[in-house]
Design an enzyme around this catalytic site. Structure first.
Site, PDB file in Angstrom:
ATOM      1  N   ASP A  34      -6.556  -1.149   0.127  1.00 41.81           N
ATOM      2  CA  ASP A  34      -7.022   0.088   0.749  1.00 41.81           C
ATOM      3  C   ASP A  34      -8.481  -0.057   1.186  1.00 41.81           C
ATOM      4  OD1 ASP A  34      -6.451   3.241   0.925  1.00 41.81           O
ATOM      5  OD2 ASP A  34      -8.490   2.919   0.188  1.00 41.81           O
ATOM      6  N   TYR A  93       1.056   3.851  -3.069  1.00 43.09           N
ATOM      7  CA  TYR A  93       0.588   5.222  -2.878  1.00 43.09           C
ATOM      8  C   TYR A  93       1.676   6.219  -3.249  1.00 43.09           C
ATOM      9  CZ  TYR A  93      -1.716   9.188  -0.553  1.00 43.09           C
ATOM     10  OH  TYR A  93      -2.306  10.399  -0.269  1.00 43.09           O
ATOM     11  N   TRP A 101       0.830  -1.201   0.000  1.00 43.56           N
ATOM     12  CA  TRP A 101       0.000   0.000   0.000  1.00 43.56           C
ATOM     13  C   TRP A 101       0.863   1.250   0.000  1.00 43.56           C
ATOM     14  CZ3 TRP A 101      -0.445   4.455   2.744  1.00 43.56           C
ATOM     15  CH2 TRP A 101      -1.579   5.252   2.490  1.00 43.56           C
TER      16      TRP A 101
END
Length: 498
Positions: free
Chosen positions: A460, A444, A440
């Protein structure tokens, strides 16, 4: 006319001329036309009388048109067109090089510095750029310098000599020759009348700009996204009677700056081929081009919303979200290192909690501005400072503090680079090799710091909620390539529609 969704190099000249005859702003920045009878080059949407087909040639960049001897049209100002959306999508040498040139690397480090950052020889970089764009890195940087010079000439009272060096020219003679070649006027002739100028570029008035974008722009959603994540001390969002103003501090190559971006009034938020009003306050005007480039990345102003909507809207489950928010963007960042630190701070906590934690970090380790400006008081802490910081003020678990220091060390020593020209795959692998950085966080960072338009974050929580609301699964996202980052933003907004 239907627009191809792949690279602009697939367009043939008949399609380009059709875009010109229809004054299609979707193609502004994708290609330029040179008119042999006038010696002028324009953007496709130029309002002037359409020239005959026999008198038109097409160029993949403003630099190529200038190199061919054409001067910029005074009506449509092709040098101010949005950047080609190709440079957001492409991860090859040319795409990486164009992002670095946009950030001013050639002006600061020369072609050798550009090639070193890319891991190629100067000759290879020059050859590939010339083959695809009709101009090498020097000519591409020269076109950008000319545009910066015009902006400073027409919006500030800086002396012409100072503008020459602020725009990145090596000499006043080079500056004069370039301005005459590109605009067919001398710098003095190009200056706006005194009543049209707005300040010195270093004083209270700053440098006013119009940052162009193509197609609809979902400004409310972008400003909402930034406001929810605004960090006290380096960002603030001010309410005005008509809309909002987003303000933030910038760490730049030659100094510091403050950028103010105005949210368009609701009635104008969906206009085609429009712009965002911006004002830059810079301690050194040489940072103009770099500051503009970073604001454009933050607000995703070079995106192609038509191509995004065509692909995502083809999925009947996603189509209602796409139609509800035309022109939804995927905001980037003004500073890659800052974004990476913020991503770690945001692990496993809410967005408001992450913003508060980042504000504590800024207050403890940020560099104070020489003079506060409203709620803006600091620059975000640099990586070297955080690498040796205790971070006890944050009250985080020891494991996350170690992750933050490890990341900061990797950023400070160059193990991980997040500049505009890095290889995205290599950088993601380097991030995943750091303890405490999982898929994640790496994804990101890749999406926002590296501007990748095709990132998906199946783990997410907001994405899972959005997929459930659509009765879709993570596997369905493969059909949304190469625009999965935009799909993420639609999914994050999905609860508002349910």
């Amino acid at each position: 006319m239907e627009r191809p969704t792949d690279h602009s190099t697939t367009l043939d000249d008949d399609t380009r001329y059709l875009a010109v005859t229809s004054r299609d702003a979707r193609f502004d920045g994708v290609f330029y036309l040179g008119v042999t009878t006038t010696g002028i080059y324009c953007r496709p949407s130029c309002p002037a009388v359409t020239p005959k087909r026999a008198n038109v040639g097409f160029y993949p960049s403003a630099a190529a048109a200038q190199r061919a001897g054409f001067r910029a049209c005074r009506r449509c100002r092709p040098d101010a067109a949005p950047g080609s959306p190709e440079w957001n999508v492409r991860a090859d040498l040319v795409g990486r090089a164009m992002r670095l040139i946009g950030d001013g690397v050639v002006d600061r480090e020369g072609v050798t510095g550009l090639a070193t950052r890319l891991g190629y020889s100067s000759r290879q970089v020059h050859r590939q750029l010339t083959e695809e764009l009709g101009a090498g890195p020097v000519a591409l940087a020269r076109a950008q310098r000319a545009h910066t010079a015009r902006v400073l000439l027409q919006t500030t009272d800086l002396p012409v000599t100072e503008i020459a060096f602020a725009a990145g020219f090596a000499s006043v003679r080079q500056f004069n020759d370039t301005v005459r070649a590109v605009y067919a006027r001398t710098p003095s002739e190009l200056r706006a009348r005194p009543a049209q100028r707005h300040g010195t570029g270093a004083g209270p008035a700053g440098v006013p700009l119009r940052l162009a974008h193509r197609g609809p722009y979902a400004a409310r959603e972008v400003f909402d996204f930034l406001q929810r994540r605004a960090i006290t001390g380096i960002e603030e969002v001010l309410a005005t009677p008509a809309s909002r103003i987003y303000r933030r501090t910038l760490r730049l190559p030659y100094g510091t700056g403050i950028a103010e971006i105005h949210e368009p009034a609701p009635a104008g938020a969906r206009r085609h081929g429009d712009w965002l009003d911006c004002r830059l306050h810079l301690t050194d005007p040489r940072d103009t081009a770099a500051a503009v480039h970073r604001v454009r990345r933050l607000f995703d102003l070079d995106a192609d919303p038509f191509a995004v909507a065509e692909r995502l809207g083809a999925d009947p489950r996603l189509r209602p979200l796409v139609e509800a928010r035309p022109g939804l963007r995927s905001p980037g960042t003004a500073d890659g290192d800052e974004l990476a630190v913020r991503a770690v701070l945001g692990q496993q906590i809410s967005v408001p909690a992450a913003a508060r934690l980042a504000g504590t970090l800024v207050a403890a380790y940020g560099k104070p501005l020489a003079a506060p400006d409203g709620g803006l008081t600091h620059l975000f802490p640099d990586a070297a400072t955080l690498a040796s910081a205790d971070l006890a003020e944050l009250g985080m678990p020891d494991t996350r503090r170690r992750t933050l220091r490890t990341l900061a060390t990797a950023l400070a020593d160059g193990t991980v680079r997040l500049d505009a020209g890095v290889d995205r795959d290599d950088t993601e692998r380097a991030l995943l090799g750091l303890p405490g950085i999982g898929p994640w966080t790496a994804g990101y960072i890749r999406m926002r710091a590296l501007g990748d338009p095709d990132v998906f974050l199946p783990g997410d929580a907001g994405v899972r909620h959005g997929l459930a609301a659509l009765d879709a699964t993570a596997g369905d996202a493969d059909a949304w390539r190469p625009w999965r980052s935009y799909a993420l933003h639609h999914l994050w907004n999905a609860p508002k529609d349910s």
